[in-house]
Design a protein around this motif. Structure first.
Motif, PDB file in Angstrom:
ATOM      1  N   GLN A   1      28.443 -16.783 -26.382  1.00 30.72           N
ATOM      2  CA  GLN A   1      28.153 -15.693 -27.309  1.00 30.72           C
ATOM      3  C   GLN A   1      28.626 -14.355 -26.757  1.00 30.72           C
ATOM      4  OE1 GLN A   1      23.954 -15.897 -28.319  1.00 30.72           O
ATOM      5  NE2 GLN A   1      24.358 -17.318 -30.026  1.00 30.72           N
ATOM      6  N   GLU A   2      28.547 -14.187 -25.449  1.00 40.24           N
ATOM      7  CA  GLU A   2      29.021 -12.940 -24.843  1.00 40.24           C
ATOM      8  C   GLU A   2      30.538 -12.816 -24.959  1.00 40.24           C
ATOM      9  OE1 GLU A   2      27.562 -13.149 -20.885  1.00 40.24           O
ATOM     10  OE2 GLU A   2      25.486 -12.615 -21.408  1.00 40.24           O
ATOM     11  N   LEU A   3      31.233 -13.934 -24.821  1.00 37.04           N
ATOM     12  CA  LEU A   3      32.695 -13.910 -24.878  1.00 37.04           C
ATOM     13  C   LEU A   3      33.222 -13.677 -26.286  1.00 37.04           C
ATOM     14  CD1 LEU A   3      33.571 -16.849 -22.444  1.00 37.04           C
ATOM     15  CD2 LEU A   3      33.835 -14.402 -22.028  1.00 37.04           C
ATOM     16  N   GLN A   4      32.374 -13.924 -27.306  1.00 40.46           N
ATOM     17  CA  GLN A   4      32.809 -13.691 -28.677  1.00 40.46           C
ATOM     18  C   GLN A   4      33.080 -12.218 -28.947  1.00 40.46           C
ATOM     19  OE1 GLN A   4      29.852 -17.067 -30.471  1.00 40.46           O
ATOM     20  NE2 GLN A   4      30.435 -15.421 -31.844  1.00 40.46           N
ATOM     21  N   LEU A   5      32.393 -11.334 -28.213  1.00 44.82           N
ATOM     22  CA  LEU A   5      32.573  -9.902 -28.411  1.00 44.82           C
ATOM     23  C   LEU A   5      33.860  -9.442 -27.752  1.00 44.82           C
ATOM     24  CD1 LEU A   5      28.927  -8.697 -27.735  1.00 44.82           C
ATOM     25  CD2 LEU A   5      30.004  -9.191 -29.932  1.00 44.82           C
ATOM     26  N   GLY A   6      34.649  -8.660 -28.482  1.00 46.45           N
ATOM     27  CA  GLY A   6      35.910  -8.179 -27.955  1.00 46.45           C
ATOM     28  C   GLY A   6      35.738  -7.200 -26.819  1.00 46.45           C
ATOM     29  N   HIS A   7      36.723  -7.127 -25.961  1.00 47.19           N
ATOM     30  CA  HIS A   7      36.701  -6.162 -24.863  1.00 47.19           C
ATOM     31  C   HIS A   7      38.141  -5.821 -24.513  1.00 47.19           C
ATOM     32  CE1 HIS A   7      36.974 -10.183 -23.018  1.00 47.19           C
ATOM     33  NE2 HIS A   7      37.707  -9.594 -22.090  1.00 47.19           N
ATOM     34  N   GLY A   8      38.339  -4.624 -24.018  1.00 54.54           N
ATOM     35  CA  GLY A   8      39.688  -4.186 -23.695  1.00 54.54           C
ATOM     36  C   GLY A   8      40.551  -4.103 -24.942  1.00 54.54           C
TER      37      GLY A   8
ATOM     38  N   ARG B   1      15.221 -22.776 -30.175  1.00 48.88           N
ATOM     39  CA  ARG B   1      14.375 -21.862 -30.947  1.00 48.88           C
ATOM     40  C   ARG B   1      15.187 -20.758 -31.637  1.00 48.88           C
ATOM     41  NH1 ARG B   1       9.133 -22.162 -28.375  1.00 48.88           N
ATOM     42  NH2 ARG B   1       8.849 -24.377 -27.875  1.00 48.88           N
ATOM     43  N   GLY B   2      16.264 -21.151 -32.306  1.00 48.17           N
ATOM     44  CA  GLY B   2      17.034 -20.207 -33.116  1.00 48.17           C
ATOM     45  C   GLY B   2      18.058 -19.387 -32.381  1.00 48.17           C
ATOM     46  N   ARG B   3      18.262 -19.663 -31.083  1.00 51.07           N
ATOM     47  CA  ARG B   3      19.205 -18.842 -30.305  1.00 51.07           C
ATOM     48  C   ARG B   3      20.665 -19.202 -30.577  1.00 51.07           C
ATOM     49  NH1 ARG B   3      14.616 -19.001 -27.235  1.00 51.07           N
ATOM     50  NH2 ARG B   3      14.062 -17.079 -26.079  1.00 51.07           N
ATOM     51  N   TYR B   4      20.963 -20.477 -30.888  1.00 55.27           N
ATOM     52  CA  TYR B   4      22.347 -20.922 -31.048  1.00 55.27           C
ATOM     53  C   TYR B   4      22.418 -21.772 -32.318  1.00 55.27           C
ATOM     54  CZ  TYR B   4      21.678 -19.707 -26.185  1.00 55.27           C
ATOM     55  OH  TYR B   4      21.307 -19.040 -25.038  1.00 55.27           O
ATOM     56  N   CYS B   5      23.210 -21.301 -33.280  1.00 54.34           N
ATOM     57  CA  CYS B   5      23.231 -21.933 -34.600  1.00 54.34           C
ATOM     58  C   CYS B   5      24.659 -22.205 -35.049  1.00 54.34           C
ATOM     59  CB  CYS B   5      22.553 -21.034 -35.634  1.00 54.34           C
ATOM     60  SG  CYS B   5      20.932 -20.409 -35.148  1.00 54.34           S
ATOM     61  N   ALA B   6      24.781 -23.175 -35.966  1.00 53.13           N
ATOM     62  CA  ALA B   6      26.039 -23.480 -36.630  1.00 53.13           C
ATOM     63  C   ALA B   6      25.724 -23.910 -38.055  1.00 53.13           C
ATOM     64  CB  ALA B   6      26.796 -24.584 -35.889  1.00 53.13           C
ATOM     65  N   PRO B   7      26.577 -23.593 -39.025  1.00 57.15           N
ATOM     66  CA  PRO B   7      26.302 -23.958 -40.415  1.00 57.15           C
ATOM     67  C   PRO B   7      26.247 -25.473 -40.594  1.00 57.15           C
ATOM     68  CG  PRO B   7      28.029 -22.306 -40.289  1.00 57.15           C
ATOM     69  CD  PRO B   7      27.812 -22.790 -38.896  1.00 57.15           C
TER      70      PRO B   7
ATOM     71  N   GLY C   1      50.399 -29.180 -13.904  1.00 61.89           N
ATOM     72  CA  GLY C   1      51.393 -28.511 -13.071  1.00 61.89           C
ATOM     73  C   GLY C   1      50.934 -27.168 -12.523  1.00 61.89           C
ATOM     74  N   GLY C   2      49.740 -26.741 -12.900  1.00 61.99           N
ATOM     75  CA  GLY C   2      49.230 -25.463 -12.421  1.00 61.99           C
ATOM     76  C   GLY C   2      49.849 -24.263 -13.097  1.00 61.99           C
ATOM     77  N   PHE C   3      50.529 -24.493 -14.241  1.00 65.58           N
ATOM     78  CA  PHE C   3      51.202 -23.388 -14.925  1.00 65.58           C
ATOM     79  C   PHE C   3      50.245 -22.598 -15.818  1.00 65.58           C
ATOM     80  CE2 PHE C   3      54.534 -26.702 -14.404  1.00 65.58           C
ATOM     81  CZ  PHE C   3      55.350 -26.012 -13.521  1.00 65.58           C
ATOM     82  N   THR C   4      49.191 -23.247 -16.291  1.00 63.85           N
ATOM     83  CA  THR C   4      48.270 -22.586 -17.210  1.00 63.85           C
ATOM     84  C   THR C   4      46.822 -22.804 -16.776  1.00 63.85           C
ATOM     85  OG1 THR C   4      48.174 -24.539 -18.650  1.00 63.85           O
ATOM     86  CG2 THR C   4      49.823 -22.858 -19.181  1.00 63.85           C
ATOM     87  N   GLN C   5      45.968 -21.953 -17.307  1.00 65.79           N
ATOM     88  CA  GLN C   5      44.520 -22.135 -17.162  1.00 65.79           C
ATOM     89  C   GLN C   5      43.930 -22.099 -18.564  1.00 65.79           C
ATOM     90  OE1 GLN C   5      42.298 -19.787 -14.215  1.00 65.79           O
ATOM     91  NE2 GLN C   5      40.735 -19.457 -15.769  1.00 65.79           N
ATOM     92  N   PHE C   6      43.448 -23.253 -19.007  1.00 64.39           N
ATOM     93  CA  PHE C   6      42.950 -23.392 -20.368  1.00 64.39           C
ATOM     94  C   PHE C   6      41.429 -23.412 -20.384  1.00 64.39           C
ATOM     95  CE2 PHE C   6      41.282 -26.474 -23.500  1.00 64.39           C
ATOM     96  CZ  PHE C   6      41.519 -25.743 -24.656  1.00 64.39           C
ATOM     97  N   THR C   7      40.856 -22.754 -21.409  1.00 68.24           N
ATOM     98  CA  THR C   7      39.403 -22.727 -21.572  1.00 68.24           C
ATOM     99  C   THR C   7      39.061 -22.964 -23.038  1.00 68.24           C
ATOM    100  OG1 THR C   7      39.207 -21.105 -19.789  1.00 68.24           O
ATOM    101  CG2 THR C   7      37.287 -21.417 -21.207  1.00 68.24           C
ATOM    102  N   PRO C   8      38.325 -24.037 -23.347  1.00 64.38           N
ATOM    103  CA  PRO C   8      37.836 -24.217 -24.718  1.00 64.38           C
ATOM    104  C   PRO C   8      36.573 -23.405 -24.927  1.00 64.38           C
ATOM    105  CG  PRO C   8      37.194 -26.095 -23.385  1.00 64.38           C
ATOM    106  CD  PRO C   8      37.984 -25.182 -22.475  1.00 64.38           C
ATOM    107  N   LEU C   9      36.431 -22.787 -26.094  1.00 66.43           N
ATOM    108  CA  LEU C   9      35.266 -21.962 -26.406  1.00 66.43           C
ATOM    109  C   LEU C   9      34.785 -22.279 -27.824  1.00 66.43           C
ATOM    110  CD1 LEU C   9      36.619 -18.606 -24.937  1.00 66.43           C
ATOM    111  CD2 LEU C   9      34.869 -20.053 -23.907  1.00 66.43           C
ATOM    112  N   TYR C  10      33.495 -22.037 -28.056  1.00 61.94           N
ATOM    113  CA  TYR C  10      32.887 -22.414 -29.326  1.00 61.94           C
ATOM    114  C   TYR C  10      32.048 -21.259 -29.861  1.00 61.94           C
ATOM    115  CZ  TYR C  10      34.240 -27.159 -28.014  1.00 61.94           C
ATOM    116  OH  TYR C  10      34.960 -28.278 -27.660  1.00 61.94           O
ATOM    117  N   ILE C  11      32.187 -20.987 -31.155  1.00 58.38           N
ATOM    118  CA  ILE C  11      31.421 -19.919 -31.789  1.00 58.38           C
ATOM    119  C   ILE C  11      30.033 -20.439 -32.192  1.00 58.38           C
ATOM    120  CG2 ILE C  11      31.242 -18.487 -33.864  1.00 58.38           C
ATOM    121  CD1 ILE C  11      34.179 -18.044 -33.802  1.00 58.38           C
ATOM    122  N   THR C  12      29.014 -19.659 -31.880  1.00 63.54           N
ATOM    123  CA  THR C  12      27.655 -19.933 -32.380  1.00 63.54           C
ATOM    124  C   THR C  12      27.068 -18.620 -32.891  1.00 63.54           C
ATOM    125  OG1 THR C  12      26.643 -19.572 -30.200  1.00 63.54           O
ATOM    126  CG2 THR C  12      27.256 -21.840 -30.773  1.00 63.54           C
TER     127      THR C  12
END
Length: 624
Positions: A357-364, A250-256, A219-230
């Motif tokens: 990874q950039e979006l994981q850091l808080g801002h504002g 080469r070690g840049r993006y990891c998950a347990p 319906g255009g009411f929301t804009q959803f974005t899925p994000l993943y922690i690495t």
């Protein structure tokens, strides 16, 4: 195994070394008593259901025993017996915050204020990572708020004095920004379903919230974005087996590792690759005008490719692509998804994961993302349990008032405040009509429209039916009573108001019979005898006299008969005069008109008469 734990600790420390955790707050305003009135702040807990967009006014109570609420109270001593709910004040310490809320809820409290026991900045009350806590954590439905020690002591002192009730207003209206007609929200999640209760919680949410999410998105009411922690592997560990099994690029993006065991199941890098695939599904879906396909893919993936079966990476990939093909989504080419993912073995940054990874850091005004799952709505971290109706209420609170989509006005997320003493609103004393309306922002006292008949009033103390048909709705709120017959103060000819009928007096909402005899309003002639009755009176005359109501007099019956004879005579005279006039018209006037007509016609007949005379003359001459 010890090395694995050490690596996980290092990864966690790196991810939060410069982290900033933001405490989301709501308002707590003291209404009574007068001498401590004022506004304070409270920290919203990460469990229960905050009333985003709404308020709650309640009476504060403090338990004489078990002030920390770590033990069950037994029964429902804090269940409100009045229109106002009970907000239970408890002390911090001795047990989990969530356990305090659970015990308070079972005892009948509608909300919980936890008073800090030390002087410190407000903090967020987290739900515990405990197997026993999971038995009740999802059952907590009341909101919980941490307040500072000084404010808590002030409330306790006011309660001890006992001179007046302590009434506070919890206000969440400004806790969720609502700047415009669209809500932007993001969900930080993980493709791993082997991380215990947290993974089960987020997957249950995705499955249950899918319908609402897609409806809002389409319906255009929301804009959803899925994000993943690495996480990024420390330089010293890049060549280790642990980093190689848990990282890509080469070690840049990891998950347990899902099982915390490198010898079985699949590895952390499998999780990262699946995270990347799900991100690309959303990216390609968004580019083709179908961003909501992410919800289909994720729910279907976890149904078909659960990591609990210890599948290998190759089997997972095959199942994932097979499942994608079965989704049959036009405009979502698999080759574009593959291109979006890139090469996990490359020694360079991945464009998609780098942004994550950039979006994981808080801002504002928002903090770092360090916990899974995390929901961010209008750039504010959502607090409360991850449950379908609770999250929908928070998202709906993110819309500017009066711009909410229909799903936000459904009964699915009502506050149910009308169930308690009708929410303090007006209610018809006899009919099932109320001015109380539940919404996700709280109850509203608004006069209703019933069977196309509108009610008008303040909604709190009065509502009155107005317009055509109002008398069919509880007699328009007017007086009515039935004895030998029914009388009503509601008139269909009038659109508003109530007016006592003839024979009664009052304001229309209460009418009393008028004693016409006692008030000398009728039957006042000397020969009259008055007897009052409900809604009127009876008047009788002495002897053979007859009562005439229009003249309020008693007359002789012979006189009445003479009057009738006189009237008949007068009518006869009138009838005779009419007949005479008719005869006059019939003969006299008609004869006059005939003569006039003959005179006119004779003007057109002289030639004919002359010709007859000549012909007659000629015949006479011939005869001679």
């Amino acid at each position: 195994m010890a090395d694995l734990r050490a690596l996980l600790i290092v990864l966690t420390m790196i991810s939060s070394a410069s982290g900033r955790f933001v405490v989301e707050k709501n308002g707590v305003r003291v209404i009574r008593p007068e001498h401590i009135r004022g506004r304070h702040e409270g920290a919203i807990a990460n469990f229960g259901v905050p009333h985003y967009g709404g308020t709650m006014v309640g009476t504060v109570m403090y338990p004489e025993k078990n002030s920390t609420a770590c033990d069950a109270f037994g029964g429902t001593p804090f269940k409100s017996r009045t229109r106002r709910p009970v907000i239970l004040l408890v002390d911090r310490g001795d047990c989990y915050f969530a356990l305090k809320a659970w015990n308070a809820q079972r005892a009948g409290a509608a909300a919980v204020l936890v008073a800090d026991n030390v002087d410190e900045p407000l903090l967020t009350m987290e739900d515990p990572e405990d197997a026993q806590a999971s038995e009740y954590i999802e059952k907590i439905n009341v909101p919980s708020v941490l307040i500072n020690r000084e404010f808590g002591e002030t409330l306790k002192m006011a309660l001890t004095e006992g001179t007046d009730r302590v009434i506070v207003k919890l206000d969440w209206r400004e806790s969720m920004p609502h700047p415009d007609e669209r809500v932007e929200y993001e969900f930080w999640t993980n493709s791993n379903d082997e991380c215990g209760p947290r993974c089960d919680e987020q997957m249950s949410f995705v499955k249950n919230f899918k319908g609402h999410a897609q409806l809002l998105e389409k319906g255009g009411f929301t804009q959803f974005t899925p994000l993943y922690i690495t996480w990024r592997c420390p330089e010293a560990f890049k060549l280790s087996k642990r980093c190689k099994s848990q990282c890509i690029n080469r070690g840049r993006y990891c998950a347990p590792d899902p099982e915390h065991d490198f010898s079985e199941g699949y590895e952390g890098k499998d999780v990262v690759i699946e995270n990347l695939r799900q991100l690309c599904v959303h990216r390609i879906g968004n580019a083709t005008g179908r961003p909501w396909v992410w919800w289909d893919f994720v729910t279907d993936y976890h149904a078909r490719c659960s990591m609990k079966n210890k599948s290998s990476l190759i089997v997972l990939i095959d199942k994932a692509f097979s499942q994608m093909a079965q989704l049959d989504v036009p405009g979502l080419p698999l080759d574009k998804i593959d291109k979006c993912m890139g090469d996990p073995e490359a020694g360079v940054s991945n464009d998609v994961l780098k942004i994550e990874q950039e979006l994981q850091l808080g801002h504002g005004s928002r903090g770092d993302i360090t916990i899974l799952p995390t929901l961010v709505i209008n750039n504010v971290q959502y607090r409360g349990k991850l449950e379908r109706s609770a999250v929908l209420k928070a998202i709906c609170a993110g819309f500017k008032e009066s711009t909410e989509p229909p799903v936000c006005l459904s009964g699915d997320i009502e506050t149910n405040e009308c169930l308690r003493s009708n929410g303090g609103c007006w209610q018809h004393p006899k009919l099932n009509i109320t001015a109380c309306k539940d919404t996700f922002r709280g109850r509203l006292c608004v006069c209703p429209i019933v069977n196309n008949v509108p009610y008008q009033g303040d909604g709190y103390t009065s509502c009155e039916a107005v317009g055509p048909g109002r008398c069919t709705m509880g007699n328009g709120g007017c007086w009515t009573e039935t004895r030998e017959q029914t009388y009503s103060a509601c008139l269909d000819s009038e659109l508003t108001g109530c007016r006592c009928p003839k024979g009664f007096q009052g304001d229309g909402y209460k009418c009393e019979d008028i004693d016409e005899c006692k008030e000398k309003l009728a039957c006042n002639c000397p020969e009259c005898h008055c007897k009052n009755k409900w809604g009127g009176y009876d008047c009788n005359c002495k002897g053979d006299l007859l009562y005439v109501k229009e003249e309020d007099a008693c007359i002789v019956r012979n006189r009445l008969r003479f009057g009738w004879n006189l009237a008949i005579l007068e009518l006869s005279c009138v009838a005779g005069a009419g007949l005479a006039g008719y005869i006059f018209y019939k003969y006299r006037l008609r004869s006059y008109m005939d003569s006039e007509i003959m005179a006119i016609m004779s003007q057109y007949m002289p030639l004919d008469n002359h010709a007859n005379e000549i012909e007659s003359s000629q015949q006479h001459s011939t005869a001679l």
